[in-house]
Design a protein around this motif. Structure first.
Motif: not given
Lengths: 582, 582
Positions: A267-290
C-alpha cells in the motif's frame, strides 16, 4: 511579567552615561588581570589534565587505572557525556565511572544521546549521577521509567538527537566526554571505524569549550587507518581489554515479516512512494519498512518504479536493503551509524555508501539527522500508539524508550526553501487555496503498522499513555514522538489515510478511525463519514489501489531469510551469529 | 498519479518469485566483478588524483600551477563546492578556476553557500559554470539578479545554510571541493584559524563520498597550531601568495546607530527579552540588534535583567557585544564564523567563546546553525520588506541577497522536545486552548526595524517584490526569508506587535498595520481595530511599556564609537582600518 516587576523605573540618559563610563573605567583598571580572570575554564581544564597526567604515559592510561583517571579528572556536578550512542557504547569507561569514589565524583549531569547499558542507569542508583538529558533508551526503557517514578533520576528532557547535539553548543556543553573508538595512535589520533556516529559532535562541543576528552580504544596502533578525530582534541586514551559494545539494531530477519506487513508495504509503495515520486527519504527500523525495502526489486520493479523512487537515503546500512541495492535501485546512502556484519559489503559498495580513505563506512549522526531534516522528502516509520488526533508515541507508562531521530525527521523543516515534486504536491494537497509562490511544501510523514501490533496490542488508542505519564511525572510536555499535525499519512492493512486532504479535526479523526480496523477506535467510526472520505480519496482501501490482499504473500519478498540476504550480497554480508540459523 | 499510469498490473506471487530468484542468480554469477563495478566513484577519484599528481610535490602544488591542477582534476558537469562561505573565500582557487581551458572544464554545477566574489559570477559568464545552488550572495545580490534574468545562471534553489549542507549528503554531494585554510603541514593537515565556518562540513561530504579536496593555504608550516581538517581528507595543497579574503561582515559602528534604532532596541528589551526571560538566542546583523547589544549594560542593567536574559548566544563574535561581555552579561557564545579584529579579544575571553588548544576561536557554521535551530528560544533580526501577512524578504526584483541562516533560525523547530520558559510562554499565547501536556511551545521570531529604512524606503509593503520575482523567473517558491506564520513579534519605533495573540488573519493584518507608522501600509490601518488590539496588549506603544521615546538617546549606548569598543576590550579588539577614524 515577573522579570519586569523587579525592575526600577526607566533610566535617564545621565544615569546611563554614568553607568557606561563607570563600567568602562573598572574595565580599564582591571586590564591587567583580564588575561587570567577570563580563562577560568581553560585553567580548570589544565588542572584536570594535570591531575590525570600522573596516571598516563603520554596520553595512554592502562585500563586498570581508568577509575582513578576519572576520579582525577571529573568534578562533582560536572556535565558528562558518556558515549552513549544509538549503537556504539563506551562500555569500559561506563564501568570505570560506576566504580568511582563517591567522595570525589558524584551528582553528575549526564548529557548523552543513548542510555543503553545497565551501567548507564546504575550510575544514578549509586549516586554518581543525578540529572539526565538524553534522546534514546531502547533496552533500558522499562527501568528508566521505574527510576523516574522512583525519583532516582532528575530528568532534564527527552530530546531528538539533533536537538541534544544543538544544546551541547549552547547550554548543555560537557565538561568531560568519555568516548569510544576502534584504535588510536600514540599521539591520540582516533579511528572510530564505521560507527563514527556521535563522536565528532561530542568531541567538538567538549574539546573546543575547555573540556576534557577521554577515549577508550580497542587497540593502540602505529598508524590509524584514517583520522576520524585529530589527536589535539583528545587528552587521554585507555586501551580496552575487549572491543567496545555495539548492537545490531537495524537488522530485521525477513523470515519474521508477516503478510500483514507485506500488505502495508504494498500500500505504501503504490499509494505513496509512486504517486508522490519519493526519491529522497528515511526509513524507520520496523518490519513494515523492512518489507518495503524487500519489495522494491519485486513489486516495485513490476510497477516500473525503479529509478523513480527510493534512490537517495538518509539511513543506516540496513541489510534488508541489499536486494534493492544489488538490483540497482539505490544511488546513494548517508548513514547515522553502521550495522554489525555490513562492513565488507559497504566496503565493496562504496558507490552507494560514504566511506573513508581506508574503505570503511564513515557515518555521522549529526549530519545524517540534518540530511533527514532538510534534504529528505519523506520519513516513514512505525510507532506504538496513535491517538485520534494522529499524535503518536513509543512511550507508555511502563516504558520510556525515548525518541531517537523520529521527531527531527518526522516533521517538516519550516526553514526549508528548496522545492521538490513530492514536497510541493504534499503542500498543495494540504493547502490548495494559497497562491502558489507563497504556498510552502510539506514533508511526507508516514506512520505505518498493523492495527494490532505485538501481542495483539491495538495501535490506535483514544488517549496516549504518554499524556498520563506526563501528568504522573509533572512534565511540561507529554513525550509525544510525532505530533498529529505533522503526520501526513497513516497506513495499516485496512488502508491508507491521507491526512493532508482532511479539512476539519472531525474529518481527521474519522480518517484515522477509518483505517484503525477492528480496534475499539476503528469500531467507533462514523460509517457514512468514512465512506464519504473514501469517495474523496482521503481513505484508500487496497482494492482502490488495485491491490489484492491475497497477493500479499511472503514469496513477494526479494529475500525471505537472512541467508537470502547473504546470498544477495555475494557473501559480503556476514550477519551476527544470533541471526544465523544455519 | 503520473508514475502509476506507466505501471503494469500488480504482480502475481509467482512472477515476483521468478524475478527475485533471477536477480539473485545474476548477482551470484557476477560475484567476481562486484569489487570493481561498484567502486566507480573510488576509481574516478583515484584517476583525478593521479591526473593532478604530476603537478604536485607530495600534496603541494605551486600557485602558478593551480589552474592546470583544476583542469586535471575537474570534469565537465562536476558538482563543485568553491568555498564560498559567509566570510572566508578561497579567492586564489576561484581565480584559478576562472582561467581554465573551457575544452577541459565547463558546465559545472556550483554548490556553495556564499556567492560573494565577482569571480563566483564570472564563472557563469565564461561558461565554466552553468548551474547554481547557494544560500547567500550579499555583495553580488544585484549582479546575480541580472544574470538570473539574463538566463546566464541555471538556478537550483536559494537555501538556508543548514539546508544546503544537508543536501551535500543526499543529492548535492560535491565531486570536488576547493577550500581555504590558514596553514597546512606537509602531510596536508589543515589549520583554518578562527574562520573554520563551512570547511569541516564541505570536506566531510566531499572526502567521504569519493570526492577530491583541494585547499589553498596562506602558508605551509612544519606543524599546524591545531588540526581543523585531518590530512587524509585533503588531496592537494596550494600555497597562496597572499592570505585568503575574509570580510568583516558583523562589525557595526556604534556611531552609526540612530535614536530610532535605540528606541526599537529599548522596546525589544523591555517588551520581549524581559517578559519572556529570553536567555538562549541569536541576533541578526542589523543596527537595531547592535543597539540591543549596546543597551544591555546600561538600559538592561537598570531594569535588573543581568543574568536573566541574553546569557547564551549562537552568534558570531560581534564587537558590539564587547561591553555586555565585559559587564558580565554573557555566559557562552558559539559562533558560525569569526570576525576580523576580534582574534586577540576572543583568545583572552576563552570562558565565553569556543576556542581550540591553540587558543584561537573554533567556529562551525553547521553546528551553530543547528544550535540556532534547536537550542535557541529567540531569533531577532531585520529585513527589507514585510507584507500584510507578515511574510518578509531581503529579496527585491533588483537584488537577490539570499537568506543565509535566517530561514533556519527564524522558525520553530517542530522536532524540538525540550521545554523552556520563553518557548512555553510563547506557545501558550499562540494556543491557549490546547491541553498543556499536548501544547507545543513556540520559538520567538522577532522582526525589528524602523518603519522607513535606508534611503527612506518603507519597511512595510502590500506585496513582496519576492513574489513578482518568482513570477518573472517562474520559481515554484517565492524567495521568502521568513514566513508570516513563523513570525511572533514585529518591533518598530511606533511599537511592538505580538502576532502570537492574533486570532484571525484580519487581526494579524491590523496588528502589522498598527506598528507600520506613516508608511502607506500604516496609514491604511483600521483605527478602531488597532485601538482594540492595543487594549488587548497585542499592540504595545512605548508609553504602554513605560518607555519615553525622548529617553532613546545615543548616550544610552554603552559604546558610542568603534574606539569605545576598543577601550571596553582593554585594547584587545583591533578593528580593521576601514573602521578606524583615529
Amino acid at each position: 511579567m515577573s522579570v519586569i516587576e523587579k525592575t526600577a523605573a526607566v533610566v535617564t540618559p545621565s544615569e546611563a552615561r554614568q553607568s557606561a563610563d563607570a563600567a568602562a573605567q573598572i574595565e580599564r583598571r582591571e586590564g591587567a588581570k583580564v588575561m587570567t580572570s577570563w580563562q577560568t575554564g581553560r585553567a580548570a581544564r589544565d588542572a584536570r589534565i594535570a591531575a590525570g597526567a600522573g596516571l598516563a604515559h603520554g596520553k595512554i592510561v592502562e585500563a586498570k587505572d581508568a577509575t582513578r583517571l576519572l576520579e582525577a579528572v571529573i568534578r562533582p556536578g560536572d556535565r558528562v557525556c558518556l558515549e552513549g550512542d544509538n549503537q556504539k557504547q563506551a562500555d569500559l569507561l561506563s564501568r570505570a565511572l560506576l566504580a568511582v569514589d563517591l567522595s570525589r565524583v558524584k551528582d553528575l549531569h549526564m548529557v548523552q544521546s543513548g542510555v543503553v547499558l545497565p551501567e548507564h542507569l546504575d550510575l544514578f542508583d549509586r549516586g554518581v549521577a543525578k540529572r539526565l538529558d538524553y534522546a534514546y533508551s531502547g533496552p533500558q526503557s522499562a527501568r528508566i521509567a521505574r527510576m523516574l517514578f522512583g525519583g532516582k533520576i532528575e530528568l532534564g528532557a527527552v530530546h531528538t538527537y539533533l536537538e541534544l547535539f544543538a544544546r551541547y553548543f549552547i547550554d548543555l556543553t560537557p565538561h568531560v566526554a568519555l568516548i569510544a573508538a576502534v584504535s588510536a595512535d600514540r599521539e591520540g589520533n582516533l579511528y572510530t571505524g564505521p560507527n563514527t556516529e556521535d563522536t565528532p559532535t561530542v568531541v567538538e562541543a567538549t574539546a573546543f569549550k575547555d573540556g576534557v576528552v577521554i577515549a577508550q580504544v580497542n587497540e593502540i596502533v602505529e598508524k590509524v587507518p584514517r583520522v576520524d578525530i585529530p589527536a589535539d582534541r583528545v587528552q587521554f586514551i585507555v586501551e580496552s581489554d575487549k572491543p567496545f559494545f555495539v548492537e545490531p539494531l537495524f537488522t530485521r530477519d525477513p523470515a519474521a515479516i508477516t503478510e500483514g506487513q507485506i500488505l502495508t508495504a504494498m500500500l505504501a509503495i503504490k499509494g505513496i512512494y509512486a504517486p508522490y515520486g519519493v526519491q529522497r527519504l528515511n526509513h524507520g527500523i520496523g518490519f513494515s519498512t523492512a518489507a518495503i525495502e524487500l519489495l522494491l526489486p519485486t513489486f516495485g520493479e513490476r510497477l516500473g518504479l525503479k529509478g523513480l523512487i527510493a534512490t537517495h537515503f538518509a539511513l543506516n546500512p540496513h541489510p534488508a536493503l541489499i536486494p534493492a541495492i544489488e538490483s540497482g535501485w539505490v544511488r546513494q546512502i548517508h548513514s547515522f551509524g553502521s550495522e554489525v556484519g555490513m562492513d565488507e559489503y559497504i566496503r565493496a559498495r562504496s558507490d552507494v555508501y560514504f566511506t573513508g580513505p581506508d574503505g570503511s563506512l564513515r557515518s555521522n549522526r549529526a549530519f545524517c539527522q540534518t540530511a533527514g531534516l532538510y534534504a529528505c522528502d519523506m520519513f516513514i516509520g512505525s510507532t506504538l500508539q496513535i491517538d485520534l488526533q494522529g499524535n503518536s508515541s513509543t512511550v507508555t507508562t511502563s516504558r520510556i524508550a525515548g525518541f531517537g531521530g523520529a521527531p527531527n525527521m518526522g516533521a517538516d523543516a519550516r526553514g526549508r526553501r528548496h522545492p521538490s515534486e513530492p514536497w510541493l504536491k504534499a503542500g498543495a494537497e494540504a493547502d490548495p487555496d494559497s497562491p502558489a509562490p507563497l504556498r510552502r511544501g510539506r514533508k511526507l510523514v508516514v506512520q505505518i503498522g498493523e492495527t494490532f501490533g505485538d501481542k495483539n496490542v491495538p495501535l490506535f488508542v483514544e488517549k496516549l499513555e504518554a499524556i498520563e505519564l506526563a501528568e504522573k511525572l509533572k512534565l511540561e510536555l507529554a513525550p509525544v514522538m510525532i505530533y498529529g499535525d505533522d503526520v501526513t499519512h497513516i497506513v495499516t492493512e485496512e488502508g491508507l489515510a491521507n491526512l493532508l486532504l482532511c479539512r476539519t479535526a472531525q474529518e481527521r479523526e474519522q480518517a484515522i478511525r477509518g483505517v484503525a480496523g477492528y480496534t475499539d477506535v476503528g469500531r467507533r467510526r462514523d460509517r457514512n463519514m468514512v465512506a464519504c472520505l473514501r469517495e474523496r480519496g482521503v481513505i484508500r482501501r487496497p482494492e482502490d489501489l488495485g491491490i489484492n490482499p491475497l497477493d500479499a504473500d511472503r514469496s513477494l519478498l526479494a529475500a525471505r531469510s537472512i541467508k537470502d540476504l547473504v546470498r544477495w550480497s555475494g557473501g559480503l554480508y556476514s550477519p551476527p551469529s544470533k541471526f544465523r540459523n544455519w
